[in-house]
Every structure is written in C-alpha cells, then in structure tokens.
Design a protein around this motif. Structure first.
Motif, PDB file in Angstrom:
ATOM      1  N   GLU A 128       0.830  -1.199   0.000  1.00  0.00           N
ATOM      2  CA  GLU A 128       0.000   0.000   0.000  1.00  0.00           C
ATOM      3  C   GLU A 128       0.874   1.261   0.000  1.00  0.00           C
ATOM      4  O   GLU A 128       0.564   2.243  -0.684  1.00  0.00           O
ATOM      5  CB  GLU A 128      -0.920  -0.004   1.223  1.00  0.00           C
ATOM      6  CG  GLU A 128      -1.856   1.188   1.321  1.00  0.00           C
ATOM      7  CD  GLU A 128      -2.942   1.197   0.252  1.00  0.00           C
ATOM      8  OE1 GLU A 128      -3.662   2.204   0.164  1.00  0.00           O
ATOM      9  OE2 GLU A 128      -3.072   0.202  -0.495  1.00  0.00           O
ATOM     10  N   LEU A 129       1.975   1.218   0.751  1.00  0.00           N
ATOM     11  CA  LEU A 129       2.901   2.350   0.766  1.00  0.00           C
ATOM     12  C   LEU A 129       3.480   2.590  -0.623  1.00  0.00           C
ATOM     13  O   LEU A 129       3.535   3.734  -1.099  1.00  0.00           O
ATOM     14  CB  LEU A 129       4.035   2.091   1.768  1.00  0.00           C
ATOM     15  CG  LEU A 129       5.113   3.164   1.872  1.00  0.00           C
ATOM     16  CD1 LEU A 129       4.531   4.488   2.367  1.00  0.00           C
ATOM     17  CD2 LEU A 129       6.242   2.706   2.803  1.00  0.00           C
ATOM     18  N   GLN A 130       3.881   1.515  -1.297  1.00  0.00           N
ATOM     19  CA  GLN A 130       4.431   1.651  -2.636  1.00  0.00           C
ATOM     20  C   GLN A 130       3.375   2.171  -3.617  1.00  0.00           C
ATOM     21  O   GLN A 130       3.677   3.001  -4.482  1.00  0.00           O
ATOM     22  CB  GLN A 130       4.969   0.309  -3.129  1.00  0.00           C
ATOM     23  CG  GLN A 130       5.667   0.360  -4.469  1.00  0.00           C
ATOM     24  CD  GLN A 130       6.967   1.149  -4.415  1.00  0.00           C
ATOM     25  OE1 GLN A 130       7.985   0.675  -3.956  1.00  0.00           O
ATOM     26  NE2 GLN A 130       6.926   2.394  -4.874  1.00  0.00           N
ATOM     27  N   HIS A 131       2.137   1.698  -3.463  1.00  0.00           N
ATOM     28  CA  HIS A 131       1.051   2.124  -4.362  1.00  0.00           C
ATOM     29  C   HIS A 131       0.725   3.610  -4.179  1.00  0.00           C
ATOM     30  O   HIS A 131       0.575   4.341  -5.175  1.00  0.00           O
ATOM     31  CB  HIS A 131      -0.189   1.277  -4.102  1.00  0.00           C
ATOM     32  CG  HIS A 131      -1.409   1.738  -4.839  1.00  0.00           C
ATOM     33  ND1 HIS A 131      -1.547   1.601  -6.215  1.00  0.00           N
ATOM     34  CD2 HIS A 131      -2.539   2.369  -4.402  1.00  0.00           C
ATOM     35  CE1 HIS A 131      -2.718   2.112  -6.581  1.00  0.00           C
ATOM     36  NE2 HIS A 131      -3.328   2.587  -5.511  1.00  0.00           N
ATOM     37  N   THR A 136       8.712   6.303  -3.771  1.00  0.00           N
ATOM     38  CA  THR A 136       9.507   5.576  -2.784  1.00  0.00           C
ATOM     39  C   THR A 136       9.980   4.262  -3.385  1.00  0.00           C
ATOM     40  O   THR A 136       9.426   3.778  -4.377  1.00  0.00           O
ATOM     41  CB  THR A 136       8.692   5.282  -1.519  1.00  0.00           C
ATOM     42  OG1 THR A 136       7.588   4.433  -1.863  1.00  0.00           O
ATOM     43  CG2 THR A 136       8.167   6.567  -0.894  1.00  0.00           C
ATOM     44  N   ARG A 137      10.989   3.666  -2.771  1.00  0.00           N
ATOM     45  CA  ARG A 137      11.496   2.355  -3.199  1.00  0.00           C
ATOM     46  C   ARG A 137      11.318   1.396  -2.027  1.00  0.00           C
ATOM     47  O   ARG A 137      12.214   1.218  -1.203  1.00  0.00           O
ATOM     48  CB  ARG A 137      12.952   2.464  -3.629  1.00  0.00           C
ATOM     49  CG  ARG A 137      13.167   3.348  -4.861  1.00  0.00           C
ATOM     50  CD  ARG A 137      14.584   3.854  -4.968  1.00  0.00           C
ATOM     51  NE  ARG A 137      15.554   2.762  -4.928  1.00  0.00           N
ATOM     52  CZ  ARG A 137      16.852   2.931  -4.687  1.00  0.00           C
ATOM     53  NH1 ARG A 137      17.329   4.151  -4.469  1.00  0.00           N
ATOM     54  NH2 ARG A 137      17.665   1.904  -4.668  1.00  0.00           N
ATOM     55  N   VAL A 138      10.127   0.836  -1.929  1.00  0.00           N
ATOM     56  CA  VAL A 138       9.760   0.030  -0.762  1.00  0.00           C
ATOM     57  C   VAL A 138      10.367  -1.366  -0.857  1.00  0.00           C
ATOM     58  O   VAL A 138      10.219  -2.047  -1.868  1.00  0.00           O
ATOM     59  CB  VAL A 138       8.235  -0.072  -0.620  1.00  0.00           C
ATOM     60  CG1 VAL A 138       7.868  -0.929   0.591  1.00  0.00           C
ATOM     61  CG2 VAL A 138       7.612   1.318  -0.496  1.00  0.00           C
ATOM     62  N   GLU A 139      11.036  -1.774   0.202  1.00  0.00           N
ATOM     63  CA  GLU A 139      11.560  -3.132   0.334  1.00  0.00           C
ATOM     64  C   GLU A 139      10.798  -3.763   1.498  1.00  0.00           C
ATOM     65  O   GLU A 139      11.107  -3.506   2.657  1.00  0.00           O
ATOM     66  CB  GLU A 139      13.066  -3.113   0.568  1.00  0.00           C
ATOM     67  CG  GLU A 139      13.832  -2.487  -0.593  1.00  0.00           C
ATOM     68  CD  GLU A 139      15.336  -2.502  -0.404  1.00  0.00           C
ATOM     69  OE1 GLU A 139      15.825  -3.318   0.417  1.00  0.00           O
ATOM     70  OE2 GLU A 139      16.022  -1.703  -1.067  1.00  0.00           O
ATOM     71  N   GLU A 140       9.788  -4.568   1.165  1.00  0.00           N
ATOM     72  CA  GLU A 140       8.836  -5.000   2.179  1.00  0.00           C
ATOM     73  C   GLU A 140       9.376  -6.045   3.136  1.00  0.00           C
ATOM     74  O   GLU A 140       8.805  -6.238   4.212  1.00  0.00           O
ATOM     75  CB  GLU A 140       7.564  -5.527   1.520  1.00  0.00           C
ATOM     76  CG  GLU A 140       7.745  -6.736   0.632  1.00  0.00           C
ATOM     77  CD  GLU A 140       6.437  -7.140  -0.040  1.00  0.00           C
ATOM     78  OE1 GLU A 140       5.772  -8.047   0.482  1.00  0.00           O
ATOM     79  OE2 GLU A 140       6.087  -6.527  -1.059  1.00  0.00           O
ATOM     80  N   ASP A 141      10.454  -6.703   2.799  1.00  0.00           N
ATOM     81  CA  ASP A 141      10.956  -7.780   3.650  1.00  0.00           C
ATOM     82  C   ASP A 141      12.250  -7.359   4.339  1.00  0.00           C
ATOM     83  O   ASP A 141      13.283  -8.017   4.219  1.00  0.00           O
ATOM     84  CB  ASP A 141      11.172  -9.045   2.804  1.00  0.00           C
ATOM     85  CG  ASP A 141      11.428 -10.260   3.675  1.00  0.00           C
ATOM     86  OD1 ASP A 141      11.078 -10.212   4.866  1.00  0.00           O
ATOM     87  OD2 ASP A 141      11.975 -11.247   3.165  1.00  0.00           O
ATOM     88  N   ARG A 142      12.204  -6.234   5.057  1.00  0.00           N
ATOM     89  CA  ARG A 142      13.379  -5.742   5.766  1.00  0.00           C
ATOM     90  C   ARG A 142      12.999  -5.333   7.185  1.00  0.00           C
ATOM     91  O   ARG A 142      11.898  -4.856   7.430  1.00  0.00           O
ATOM     92  CB  ARG A 142      13.986  -4.530   5.037  1.00  0.00           C
ATOM     93  CG  ARG A 142      14.613  -4.883   3.682  1.00  0.00           C
ATOM     94  CD  ARG A 142      15.854  -5.739   3.864  1.00  0.00           C
ATOM     95  NE  ARG A 142      16.499  -6.068   2.601  1.00  0.00           N
ATOM     96  CZ  ARG A 142      16.251  -7.160   1.896  1.00  0.00           C
ATOM     97  NH1 ARG A 142      15.351  -8.043   2.332  1.00  0.00           N
ATOM     98  NH2 ARG A 142      16.869  -7.405   0.765  1.00  0.00           N
TER      99      ARG A 142
END
Length: 314
Positions: A128-131, A136-142
């Motif tokens: 949702e943040l990326q959408h 932004t360059r979201v890396e969801e698994d960090r």
C-alpha cells in the motif's frame, strides 16, 4: 552534549512503539552517560491516546531543533494534518536523523521525505505504501533500512532493532550489545534480515516438533540427519517424519535448509565473513550447495545478498 531524541505520537499510535524509548533510556546508563534527552511530541500537546487506550503525555510541536526525530506508527495508516506535515518537513531539514516506525513511514512519505529513498514498513502495509507513494522504493521484507539521514523500520518489535542501530551509530557496538542484553533481546537483527522467521512460518503445533526445530537451529553446523532430529523430538524416525510434515508442511530436509538459509543470510548481511566461512558455519557442505539453496529460497545467490548489504551500509 546530550542529543535530543523526539518521539512523535498521535491519536491511535501503536503503544508497542514506545519500546524504542527504553533503548535510549538504557543507553543513558552506559559508561559516560547520560547521552540523550527524550521527548514525546504531538501536534497539540497534552495526553495522547494510543490504539490500546493507554495515554501518554506529550508537548506540542515547536521550533526546537532535535538531533533525531522518530515518528511512531499505528495499526493502519492515519490521516495527517497540514501542520503535522509541515513539522515533519521542517524538523527533518534541521535534524541529524529522521526515522519512522512501522506505518510512520506513510507520514514521512506524505511529507515527501521518502522520494527516491529505499524504505520499509510493516509487511502488511508495504504494498500500500508503494502504491500510494510510487516515488519511494519500498523493500517489504526488511527489519529496517538506513538511506542517508532517513531511517525506516518494520512494525512492532522492529522499533527495538532500529533504536539499537541508532545507538550503535552513536555509541558503538559494545554499548548496543550491552543494551540488548539488558532488554533480553537478540543483539539487533541486521537491517537486511527478513521480517519473517523460518521457525514462525513453519508453525509447529506440538512441543516435540518445536523442540526438533529449535535443536536444528542451535546446531546448524552439524549434519542434522532425520534420526538425530527424531531423537531430539523423542519420537521414532517414522513417527517423526509423519508428524513433522503434517505440522510444518515440509520435509525435515527442506525445513533445515530454510533455517540454514536464514542463518546464512543474516551472517552475510551483518558480518565480514567470507562466503566459504558462512557456508561452513551454517552447515552447507560447500558454497555451491549454499548457492543452490539461496536461489531456491531467496531468488538470488549469496554473493548478491552480500553485495546488496554492503551497498546499503555505504
């Protein structure tokens, strides 16, 4: 001179994010301290209600300059106000570091502070943040990410890892380790480490299978045959193999591989150990076997993981 750490709260903030305050509180007891002044800020000041109903006292935003501004998160992204966003922009420009915990990243993104940045947030809100904020360059698994003077973290207890990393930057690794021991937590997970735990994902339902998994995690450098794991579970080989697959959905061999990859990835991202050393310490018989396991599990070879981690720390 003490550094001022300002925690920004708002109605409905997640109370667990206040665990970050404890890290800096304990840092003040380290030799040479105190090092930090701690403040809770909100738009209007006074009592601020958390999502659990517990209230904390705060002071209203002002023109004060803070060393570090940390924006708390909530169970879901909140609607901000123009004054809130103006404060974030001004405080970020004036402070040494700006950080967000969990969905606090949405507030930094709304203030256009994350444009072009590598960031993370709670895994459930990452897409949702990326959408909403495609710049932004979201890396969801960090667990957490540091990009310049901006720090972002995953949700819940990841605020502790983030705060330990900030303290380590200020006071060194030895003090960060001391604080972690005082808090009875693992000396912080590396920023690149997955938000997901292999043990949690397998969700063993019985104590016996959980005991076998815990034994495997403690003894990854060993061969870890099915017979050895069955002994750890106090089951026959046949009973163990059947129960293990029923509870975890994996064969014992695949489960051990997942644990080894997780441990190897953490070593690659949080140490200077060579690929050979990591393979040996985590029980892979050789680097080629580790490479194949990484491609199956992570989708990229160990060298790529190590290189990405090194670039992220520069």
């Amino acid at each position: 001179m003490k550094k001022t750490i300002a925690f920004v709260v708002f109605d409905g903030f997640q109370l667990v994010d206040m665990a970050a305050v404890a890290v800096f509180e304990l840092a003040n007891d380290c030799p040479g301290g105190p090092f930090y002044d701690l403040m809770l800020l909100s738009e209007h000041g006074g009592p601020v209600r958390s999502s659990s109903g517990v209230k904390v006292d705060s002071i209203a935003f002002d023109a004060h300059t803070y060393d570090t501004v940390m924006v708390t998160g909530s169970m879901s992204p909140v609607v901000s106000s123009p004054r809130f966003i103006d404060f974030l922009r001004q405080s970020c420009a004036a402070s040494r570091r700006t950080a967000s915990i969990c969905t606090g990243a949405f507030l930094l993104a709304e203030a256009e502070l994350l444009n072009g940045r590598r960031v993370t947030t709670h895994w459930a809100q990452a897409r949702e943040l990326q959408h909403l904020y495609p710049k932004t360059r979201v890396e969801e698994d960090r667990i957490f990410i540091n990009d310049g003077n901006i720090w972002t973290s995953a949700g819940m207890t990841a605020c502790i890892d983030l705060s330990l990393a900030l303290v380590e930057q200020d006071l060194g690794t030895a003090n960060a380790r001391l604080i972690a021991r005082m808090m009875v937590v693992y000396h912080r997970r590396s920023g690149g480490q997955s938000q997901f735990s292999a043990l949690l994902e397998m969700e063993a339902k019985s104590d016996r299978i959980q005991s076998a998994l815990s034994y495997a995690k403690r003894n990854l450098a060993k061969e870890l045959s099915v017979d050895e794991l069955a002994d750890a579970a106090h089951l026959s080989r046949r009973q163990f193999s059947r129960a293990f697959r029923n509870e975890t959905g994996k064969s014992p061999a695949k489960a051990v591989e997942a644990l080894r990859v997780e441990a190897a990835r953490a070593m690659l991202e949080d140490s200077s150990h060579s690929i050979d050393v990591v393979a040996r310490e985590t029980g892979f018989s050789d680097t080629e076997r580790m490479r194949r396991a990484f491609l199956r599990t992570v989708g990229q070879p160990p060298q790529a993981v190590k290189r990405a981690s090194r670039l992220g720390k520069m």
